[in-house]
Structure formats: structure tokens, C-alpha cells
Write a protein that holds these residues in place. Sequence first.
Motif, mmCIF file in Angstrom:
data_model
loop_
_atom_site.group_PDB
_atom_site.id
_atom_site.type_symbol
_atom_site.label_atom_id
_atom_site.label_comp_id
_atom_site.label_asym_id
_atom_site.label_seq_id
_atom_site.Cartn_x
_atom_site.Cartn_y
_atom_site.Cartn_z
ATOM 1 N N MET A 553 -7.448 0.956 -6.781
ATOM 2 C CA MET A 553 -7.181 1.592 -5.497
ATOM 3 C C MET A 553 -8.258 1.205 -4.487
ATOM 4 O O MET A 553 -9.456 1.346 -4.763
ATOM 5 N N PRO A 554 -7.875 0.697 -3.314
ATOM 6 C CA PRO A 554 -8.877 0.310 -2.310
ATOM 7 C C PRO A 554 -9.506 1.538 -1.642
ATOM 8 O O PRO A 554 -8.940 2.632 -1.653
ATOM 9 N N GLN A 555 -10.667 1.325 -1.051
ATOM 10 C CA GLN A 555 -11.355 2.375 -0.288
ATOM 11 C C GLN A 555 -10.766 2.437 1.115
ATOM 12 O O GLN A 555 -10.794 1.463 1.854
ATOM 13 N N MET A 556 -10.224 3.608 1.496
ATOM 14 C CA MET A 556 -9.563 3.722 2.797
ATOM 15 C C MET A 556 -10.102 4.857 3.650
ATOM 16 O O MET A 556 -9.631 5.072 4.761
ATOM 17 N N ARG A 557 -11.040 5.615 3.139
ATOM 18 C CA ARG A 557 -11.575 6.733 3.926
ATOM 19 C C ARG A 557 -12.226 6.217 5.200
ATOM 20 O O ARG A 557 -12.990 5.261 5.183
ATOM 21 N N GLY A 564 -4.879 1.646 6.855
ATOM 22 C CA GLY A 564 -4.709 2.107 5.482
ATOM 23 C C GLY A 564 -3.404 1.625 4.877
ATOM 24 O O GLY A 564 -3.355 1.180 3.727
ATOM 25 N N LEU A 565 -2.322 1.679 5.662
ATOM 26 C CA LEU A 565 -1.018 1.221 5.171
ATOM 27 C C LEU A 565 -1.024 -0.282 4.935
ATOM 28 O O LEU A 565 -0.353 -0.777 4.026
ATOM 29 N N GLN A 566 -1.782 -1.014 5.766
ATOM 30 C CA GLN A 566 -1.895 -2.453 5.546
ATOM 31 C C GLN A 566 -2.579 -2.750 4.210
ATOM 32 O O GLN A 566 -2.200 -3.676 3.491
ATOM 33 N N GLN A 567 -3.585 -1.945 3.880
ATOM 34 C CA GLN A 567 -4.277 -2.119 2.606
ATOM 35 C C GLN A 567 -3.345 -1.867 1.425
ATOM 36 O O GLN A 567 -3.434 -2.516 0.378
ATOM 37 N N LEU A 568 -2.415 -0.911 1.584
ATOM 38 C CA LEU A 568 -1.553 -0.509 0.475
ATOM 39 C C LEU A 568 -0.279 -1.329 0.375
ATOM 40 O O LEU A 568 0.436 -1.230 -0.630
ATOM 41 N N ASP A 569 -0.009 -2.123 1.384
ATOM 42 C CA ASP A 569 1.272 -2.818 1.436
ATOM 43 C C ASP A 569 1.505 -3.716 0.221
ATOM 44 O O ASP A 569 2.604 -3.773 -0.331
ATOM 45 N N LYS A 570 0.467 -4.398 -0.252
ATOM 46 C CA LYS A 570 0.643 -5.351 -1.352
ATOM 47 C C LYS A 570 0.874 -4.676 -2.694
ATOM 48 O O LYS A 570 1.289 -5.320 -3.663
ATOM 49 N N PRO A 588 -4.597 8.074 -5.502
ATOM 50 C CA PRO A 588 -5.761 7.965 -6.377
ATOM 51 C C PRO A 588 -7.053 7.662 -5.626
ATOM 52 O O PRO A 588 -7.032 7.189 -4.499
ATOM 53 N N LEU A 589 -8.177 7.933 -6.302
ATOM 54 C CA LEU A 589 -9.483 7.718 -5.701
ATOM 55 C C LEU A 589 -9.814 6.229 -5.628
ATOM 56 O O LEU A 589 -9.240 5.427 -6.368
ATOM 57 N N VAL A 597 0.670 3.702 -11.741
ATOM 58 C CA VAL A 597 0.699 4.553 -10.553
ATOM 59 C C VAL A 597 1.662 3.948 -9.531
ATOM 60 O O VAL A 597 1.515 2.784 -9.158
ATOM 61 N N ASN A 598 2.634 4.718 -9.080
ATOM 62 C CA ASN A 598 3.603 4.184 -8.119
ATOM 63 C C ASN A 598 3.668 5.001 -6.834
ATOM 64 O O ASN A 598 4.569 4.826 -6.031
ATOM 65 N N GLU A 599 2.718 5.909 -6.647
ATOM 66 C CA GLU A 599 2.731 6.739 -5.449
ATOM 67 C C GLU A 599 1.314 7.151 -5.113
ATOM 68 O O GLU A 599 0.472 7.320 -6.003
ATOM 69 N N CYS A 600 1.016 7.297 -3.824
ATOM 70 C CA CYS A 600 -0.307 7.752 -3.418
ATOM 71 C C CYS A 600 -0.174 8.734 -2.258
ATOM 72 O O CYS A 600 0.862 8.792 -1.589
ATOM 73 N N ILE A 601 -1.227 9.506 -2.029
ATOM 74 C CA ILE A 601 -1.239 10.512 -0.962
ATOM 75 C C ILE A 601 -2.464 10.279 -0.077
ATOM 76 O O ILE A 601 -3.582 10.115 -0.575
ATOM 77 N N LEU A 602 -2.248 10.247 1.212
ATOM 78 C CA LEU A 602 -3.322 10.101 2.186
ATOM 79 C C LEU A 602 -3.416 11.371 3.022
ATOM 80 O O LEU A 602 -2.409 11.861 3.525
ATOM 81 N N THR A 603 -4.626 11.910 3.150
ATOM 82 C CA THR A 603 -4.867 13.085 3.973
ATOM 83 C C THR A 603 -5.610 12.658 5.227
ATOM 84 O O THR A 603 -6.663 12.017 5.138
ATOM 85 N N LEU A 604 -5.074 13.020 6.402
ATOM 86 C CA LEU A 604 -5.651 12.614 7.684
ATOM 87 C C LEU A 604 -6.189 13.830 8.432
ATOM 88 O O LEU A 604 -5.706 14.958 8.237
ATOM 89 N N ASP A 605 -7.176 13.593 9.278
ATOM 90 C CA ASP A 605 -7.754 14.672 10.074
ATOM 91 C C ASP A 605 -8.264 14.085 11.388
ATOM 92 O O ASP A 605 -8.835 12.990 11.413
ATOM 93 N N THR A 606 -8.069 14.821 12.479
ATOM 94 C CA THR A 606 -8.508 14.346 13.797
ATOM 95 C C THR A 606 -10.011 14.489 13.980
ATOM 96 O O THR A 606 -10.588 13.865 14.876
#
Length: 607
Positions: A553-557, A564-570, A588-589, A597-606
Amino acid sequence: MTRSLRSKKNKRRWFLPLLFLVILLTAAGTVLYRIHPSLQDIGRILQSAVGKISSHSAGQSPAEPVLRGTVYDRKWREMAVSYRLYTLAVNPAEIVDRHEVAQQVARYIDEQPERLEAKLKNSQDSMVLAEDLDDKEAEEIKDLRLRGVACKVENVRFYPGHTAASHVLGFMGDGVGLAGVEGKYDTVLQGNGFSKANIPDIDFKGQESLGTEGADLMLTLDLDMQRQVENRFRSYLAAQGADKGMGLVIEPGSGRILALVNQPSFNPNYFWKASESNRVNRMYNHVLNKELIRPILARAAAIERGGLEGPALLPPTVAAPDYGFAQEKLNAFERQIQLYGSVFGNWESGPGAPEQGEAEPVVTGVQVGVTLASLVNGGWRITPYVVDSLYDHRSKKRYERSNEATEKIHVLDPALGVMIRRDLFTNWLQERDNMVAFTADSVQMRREKQFSSFSIQELFAGFAPAKQPKFLLLMAIEQDHLYPKTNDKGSGLGALETMGKELLAGFVKNQTAEAVADVAPERSKENLRQFFISKRLNYREAPGKVNEPISTMPQMRGMSLRKGLQQLDKYRMKVRVNGSGRIVAQYPLPGQPLLGVNECILTLDTK
């Protein structure tokens, strides 16, 4: 005559109350017949009566069970933690107002109130409406005070690091520890109290028992170091087309195990999906070819034979590759330094020492590690350990490992031991990198009837810093097949040595002398969030042979959602997005293997 009259009077006295009771029951039956009560109402009346009786009965209601103790790394980071989960169940026979119950409960189970009300109306049996509810949801449901609605508590174990140190931690089944630290210290982690006999290596400081209100364990492992070795080792195996290997990082002078890796690995959260061979601790139970460390043993024996006043040791020659030692002399030196000695740590045990008359003794990875450590720490053979201390919840104190718990045996003369440490690894000293790097490989062939089986083993052993080693890194890989291997930079012993040297350099660079707090920290909110996300994700694990590089899993924080979506596209994964702004959390972390693993969750905050 008198007796007869008395007998008749007694019969009349008994007859009148009996007649009155029959008349009363008949009247009651007539009333009930006209009212037509349903079975549901009768059940409710009986349940109410039972409830009143139990609510006024003597004794206290049973308290919630103590949560199983947490297992931490040496910096108080959670490696195994328990949470309370609740199951929402209803008993339609007890419900007074179905409509009210449906309206209140539907929001917790993600269902339309009308559909739920229809289910309650058409069923008389108890049913489970939802699982995996947290403390807050369970408390809210309890505060509704709905008859026939209840939340049943269950303690669930979670391993936030997933495959990280899985062979050390072990796993649980049906609330009982079955392997690793979980199995060895099941009594300690259960939280019902224990004595020194259950964990003899810990200094109880005069206490007779601990853990009556729960206890946690702190290990010697460093989670950062563990993940770093695992990720590099897994990638290396995939690139080599191999699937079996082991790695160990210890402090030679203390015996603390800082990282322990076994491949193939498994995820203790889903341990039942892993094969039995994947769950074997190869470092303690798999045989290595002794020829891999023969050059080191022969050189150490030659230094020991020369003694303190002996001449400087010359390189081995073609005529005397083992410095002129016969095999019997080398065997005697191996017994002197207890190469085959048993390694009974405080969490795992290796094979015992061979008995006299046995066939050619075998050696395991941990025996090799202990032997090499004894050659660089002044001749002390120290049994490695992984359980460092214990935290008692009742006294809120940390109880450390006893000074007498570490088994130390002097296998070499002290002064000679220092000389061996200084002169032994001259041939493999990397002065520029301030470390020692030794590599070797071996091919074994075993005949079994008409067939032959092959085994290729490769070994890396390294120390850093060179003069006063703080870290010992041992890695070994094995392949069960022969095939032509290229000699490019990315394969063979050269690649193994490069990886080992980079890991050692990183250990030395990042070592810190952080003080460890005596009080356990609060539960990690990030791990709790991970836990609930993992319960709801469709996670599938596919342990087995590694035949291609495993993506991580790449680092996207800190990234924008677009980046982030570009990182996950592949990786072709489903993505769930919560909130808006920049990515503040991901699951995943970063660095976690994406195998299965076929799914991931991203949490966003302003903010």
C-alpha cells in the motif's frame, strides 16, 4: 361412635375449601375464555413476572468480563489488542410495541423500519439483527429501554500489524491462545490473576500474584524494524522466485530479539486460512546446513588454538582450507561453544541438545544466531528472549524482567573471547560501512529411493557497528529446486548482501535511546478505526507460494484526493471515500502487503 362423628366433620372441613377452589377456577376460566388473550400476551405476562422476581432477587448482577491483555512492542505500540463487540438481538415474543422498536432499531442495522416491523410481526423466535456494534452504539440501544431488545457482548482479538511478527504473536481460537506468545502466556493475558509460576522471568517485586484486574505484555520487538525487515525480505524472495526464508535481528550483548521474520507468513486475524506449514516458526524449527558457517567456525577455532600469545592468523589456503583442522577437532570446538545446545527462550523452544550416539546433529537458525552472537560478545552464550516486561492494571505498574532470568554461559575464556571478536571477522569487515557482512550458500542433495531432492540455502550474517556490535542480522533463504541462475546485481548472494548491509545501516542510523514509560498508554484510536474498517471490508487472504513481487500500500497521507486516486489506479481496488479535503487516514496502512486486498478506505479532512 365418637371417632366416626369426628371423621365425618374432618371430611366436611376439607370438602368446603376444595369446592370453593373449583368454583373460583371455573369463574377464572370463563373470564379468560371471553377475553381471548394471545399466547404472546401470556408470554409477556410471565416474562414480566420473572423479571420482577429476578430484579428483586439477592446478589449483584455479573460484571462485564475483563478484556484480554494487550501485547505491545518495546515502544508501547499495540501488536495484539482486544475490543468489545456487541450483537443486537430481539425476541419478538417480548416486544410490547413493534412499531416503536422498528423505528428505533432500524437505524442501527441499515434497514427500512417498515421491513423490520414486518419481520418482527411474522416471527416468534429470537433473531440477530446486527453484529459488530461498538460500545457507543450498544449504550445508545440500552438507553432506549426497549422490551425484547438486547445487546450481547463479545471480546474480539485484533492484530493491527496483520502479518507483522505473526509467528511471535501466534493466534487465538475460541477465546484461548493457541500458539506463540498468545499460547505461552494465555493465563497471564486472560486477566483473572496469575502467579510467578505462569511467567517466571518477570520480577514480581515481592507480590504473590498479579493481573487480577488485567495485565498487558511488553515485548522486545521493535515494530518499525520488524516491518522494515519483513517488507524487504518478502520483496527479495519474490524477486528470487523463492518462498521460504527466515530472518532474525537480536542484540548480541543482551539477547533481546528486535525482529523475527518467517516466510511464508500468515495473518493471525485470519489464521484458519493459512496452511499448517505457513504457521511453523522456521527460525526455531527448520534445519540449516552447518556448512554455511563452517568458515567462521574454523577461523574461530584457529584463533582459540593460537591463544592470547599466538601469531596473527593467516588466511586459509587450498592445502588447509580449515586451517589444518581435522573434522574431529572442529566437532570438538562446536561442542565447546554449544552450537547444538538447546535454545529455550521465554516464548519458544528449539530442539534440545543431541544425545550421545545420535546421528549427525542438526542446527537451526536460532542456534546459528546464538552461536554467532557468542563469538562477538566476549564468549557469552546468551539465550534470546522476546517478553520484556508486564504491566499490571490494578497497581498501574510495570514489572520488568528479572536479572536472573537471562541464561548466560561462558563458552570461551573472557580475554580470548574479546580477542576472537576483534580478529575473527577481519576477512568480512566493511570498514567504510563500519559493519561485518558474511555470505555463504550451500547445495544439498538427498536420495530417497529412486528419486533425489535438492535444497539450495543462502545465508547472510552481519554485525553493526563493527567494533562493539549493537545489532546482529541473520537471514537465510531456501529453494527446493535447481535451475540456472543469472549473476546480475539483482540476484544471488550479491543481492542478499546488499539487502543485509542496507538494513544494518538503517538500524544504526535510526537507533534511539528513548525512555520507556512505566504506565501503559490509552488505546490507539487509529487501531480501533482499523479494526472496525477491517470487519466491514471484504478482505480475502491467499497465503502460499510467492511467485511474483507483492505490491504494498502506498503512502497517501497529506495528498489530495486526486493524487491519492492516481496512486491507487494501478492496483485496481475499490475505493471508499469519507469526508472532504486532504487524505488524513488510509486503510490498509502504508507498506502493508496488498495480497488478497481488493478494497481500501480513504478518510479526508479540510483541516
